[in-house]
Design a protein around this motif. Sequence first.
Motif, PDB file in Angstrom:
ATOM      1  N   THR A  54       0.874  -1.170   0.000  1.00  0.00           N
ATOM      2  CA  THR A  54       0.000   0.000   0.000  1.00  0.00           C
ATOM      3  C   THR A  54       0.913   1.222   0.000  1.00  0.00           C
ATOM      4  N   MET A  55       0.725   2.082  -0.983  1.00  0.00           N
ATOM      5  CA  MET A  55       1.583   3.230  -1.168  1.00  0.00           C
ATOM      6  C   MET A  55       1.006   4.453  -0.434  1.00  0.00           C
ATOM      7  N   ILE A  56       1.797   5.511  -0.306  1.00  0.00           N
ATOM      8  CA  ILE A  56       1.348   6.699   0.424  1.00  0.00           C
ATOM      9  C   ILE A  56       0.136   7.359  -0.220  1.00  0.00           C
ATOM     10  N   ASP A  57      -0.080   7.136  -1.514  1.00  0.00           N
ATOM     11  CA  ASP A  57      -1.255   7.696  -2.197  1.00  0.00           C
ATOM     12  C   ASP A  57      -2.419   6.696  -2.243  1.00  0.00           C
ATOM     13  N   ASN A  58      -2.350   5.657  -1.382  1.00  0.00           N
ATOM     14  CA  ASN A  58      -3.360   4.600  -1.266  1.00  0.00           C
ATOM     15  C   ASN A  58      -3.464   3.696  -2.484  1.00  0.00           C
TER      16      ASN A  58
END
Length: 104
Positions: free
Chosen positions: A77-81
Motif C-alpha cells: 500500500t503506497m502513500i497515495d493509497n
Amino acid sequence: LLEFLAFTCITLRVYDHENCLQLKYGPLPLMKRRIAYANIVATKPSRSKFIDGWGIHYIPGRGWTYNLWGFDCVELTMIDNKIIRVGTDESTELDAFLQDKISN
C-alpha cells in the motif's frame, strides 16, 4: 515481435537496491520498476486473483500487479493509497524484509 517480448519476461528478480525495491524482468532487462521504501506505508502477504493476470498488469480499482505465474504475492500500500502486488514464491520472507525496511 511477440516472441521477443515473451523472451524478455522469462524471469522476475525482486531485490533491494539502495533505498528502493527493484523489480526487473529478464534475461534482457528491458522492463524494470523501482519502488522507493519511503513511499510504502504497509505490506502484507496476499494472493492475487485470476483477474490480476500474470506479467505486468494494471486493473482499475485493483492496482498494479507484477508477477510471472502463481498467485502468491506481497501487497504494497503506497502513500497515495494505490496498491501494488509483487509476485513471489517467498511472500512471507519478502513481507518481513519490507516491514523491516519501511519501519526504519
